[in-house]
Design a protein around this motif. Structure first.
Motif, PDB file in Angstrom:
ATOM      1  N   LYS A 173       0.824  -1.214   0.000  1.00 39.25           N
ATOM      2  CA  LYS A 173       0.000   0.000   0.000  1.00 39.25           C
ATOM      3  C   LYS A 173       0.861   1.268   0.000  1.00 39.25           C
ATOM      4  O   LYS A 173       0.427   2.335   0.420  1.00 39.25           O
ATOM      5  N   ASP A 178       1.688   7.055   0.177  1.00 42.11           N
ATOM      6  CA  ASP A 178       0.605   6.193   0.653  1.00 42.11           C
ATOM      7  C   ASP A 178      -0.440   6.041  -0.453  1.00 42.11           C
ATOM      8  O   ASP A 178      -1.040   7.026  -0.889  1.00 42.11           O
ATOM      9  N   SER A 218      -2.845   3.465  -0.158  1.00 41.22           N
ATOM     10  CA  SER A 218      -3.794   2.499   0.404  1.00 41.22           C
ATOM     11  C   SER A 218      -5.210   2.745  -0.109  1.00 41.22           C
ATOM     12  O   SER A 218      -5.959   1.798  -0.381  1.00 41.22           O
ATOM     13  N   GLU A 258      -7.224  -0.211  -2.028  1.00 45.23           N
ATOM     14  CA  GLU A 258      -8.440  -0.733  -1.410  1.00 45.23           C
ATOM     15  C   GLU A 258      -9.669  -0.478  -2.269  1.00 45.23           C
ATOM     16  O   GLU A 258     -10.539  -1.347  -2.406  1.00 45.23           O
ATOM     17  N   ALA A 289      -5.091  -7.035   1.190  1.00 47.80           N
ATOM     18  CA  ALA A 289      -5.537  -5.650   1.058  1.00 47.80           C
ATOM     19  C   ALA A 289      -6.743  -5.321   1.923  1.00 47.80           C
ATOM     20  O   ALA A 289      -6.826  -4.243   2.524  1.00 47.80           O
TER      21      ALA A 289
END
Length: 380
Positions: free
Chosen positions: A263, A273, A275, A279, A319
């Motif tokens: 991530k 980052d 993430s 996601e 994830a």
């Protein structure tokens, strides 16, 4: 087991030769109680020029010749433009043959006579509800063709005999059969009462197989294959990284895959980052899987459980966590341990405990003379 038996019985190898990764199971170590695996990315470039340029720096996985073609394995070189494995009839290609042999060689099987069990997606393995003998035979014929290493390196494994399974069926064998050949009591009890479904999220495709009570057959009208795979997910993550950070092009796939695992994405030498990108893409991907599931299985209320396997399952778990699969199926969910290796383990177990010793036997005096074209069709 004595030396005589070892000489007469081919070593069993299970190999899930996928579009994204070649996963190999070469055995079970009873001392450590662990399976022995190989994990090799399905990445290669055509030709040999990069061998000379990059080989001096290390990191090249090997170079091979087959069928008047030459390939270089793109091992750990993220910027190489590798060949796209999402081609029609990949399972019958020279590229597949080279990737399979490279993985076997890299697993320490140089010059070893083996009984190789591989797989095909559900829609290729079955035709009109029965094993597609023509496709199965063509796959074995393809892998029986000669491959030569170019330059220094370990030798090529001797594929003496072969078996081919449907990939979802292989994952079911993994769940049902324990490493010593006994049956798992929990899975055996489940399948005795109700069908069990397998959702195999692979590199190019997602396979769904519904196995009938007592594992007598497959329900073909509730099984199938759809082009929903990890490589497509990586494409989407790459596109979103490109858009968010205003890049000129999508980042290389190996770097995107690393971003999905961690991530974080390294940009101009600094980690960002990502993430939220990973996601969101995984949730969108799961929605596609769920739509396909409903189209084949319905709500699944008449099934005893769903088994989730494949590299895509491993990525989703990393994830979003295991509960993410509740969006696909709200009933009993079984997520295989190391789900990316479930098919390879099942193929190994099939070769060890379902195939008879007579079928995988090679007389001691004939092992050194084993022909690469000697194959046997196994259609459970």
């Amino acid at each position: 087991m004595g030396n005589n038996t070892l000489a007469e019985t081919l070593r069993v190898v299970g190999q899930d030769d996928g579009h994204d990764t070649v996963k190999t199971c070469i055995g079970w170590d009873p001392a450590t109680k662990e399976f022995q695996y190989g994990y090799h990315k399905s990445r290669a470039v055509q030709g040999l020029e990069q061998v000379m340029a990059l080989g001096r720096h290390g990191g090249v996985g090997g170079a091979y010749a087959t069928d008047d073609q030459r390939f270089t394995i793109a091992d750990g070189q993220g910027l190489l433009r590798s060949l796209d494995t999402r081609m029609e009839n990949y399972a019958l290609s020279s590229l597949n043959r080279v990737l399979v042999n490279h993985a076997l060689s890299s697993c320490g099987l140089a010059d070893t006579p083996i009984y190789l069990v591989t797989g095909l997606p559900v829609d290729q393995y079955y035709r009109n509800g029965a094993p597609n003998e023509e496709m199965i035979g063509s796959k074995m014929k393809n892998l029986a063709m000669s491959v030569q290493r170019i330059g220094a390196g370990p030798g090529i494994a001797k594929i003496v005999k072969q078996g081919v399974l449907s990939e979802g069926i292989a994952a079911f064998y993994d769940a049902l059969i324990q490493p010593d050949g006994t049956l798992d009591a929990y899975i055996e009890e489940l399948i005795a009462r109700r069908p069990i479904g397998v959702v195999d999220v692979g590199g190019k495709t997602t396979d769904i197989v519904v196995i009938s009570e007592n594992a007598r057959s497959v329900y073909p009208h509730r099984s199938g294959t759809e082009n929903i795979g990890v490589l497509n997910l990586l494409d989407k993550v790459g596109e979103r990284i490109k858009a968010e950070f205003q890049l000129n092009a999508n980042p290389p796939t190996p770097y995107v895959e690393e971003a999905c695992r961690t991530k974080r994405f390294e940009l101009f030498g600094e980690f960002k980052d990502v993430s939220h990108i990973v996601e969101a893409a995984c949730r969108d991907f799961l929605a596609e899987v769920q739509n396909f599931f409903v189209s084949k299985v319905g709500d699944g209320s008449d099934l005893g459980a769903i088994l989730f396997v494949g590299g895509g399952a491993a990525l989703i778990v990393s994830a979003l966590g295991e509960d993410a699969f509740a969006s696909v199926y709200k009933g009993r969910r079984i997520i295989a341990k190391d789900p990316e290796f479930a098919n390879a383990r099942g193929m190994w177990k099939y070769g060890m405990f379902v195939v008879s010793q007579a079928e995988r036997a090679m007389p001691k005096e004939d092992v050194s003379k084993a022909s690469r074209s000697s194959t046997v069709a196994l259609n459970p």
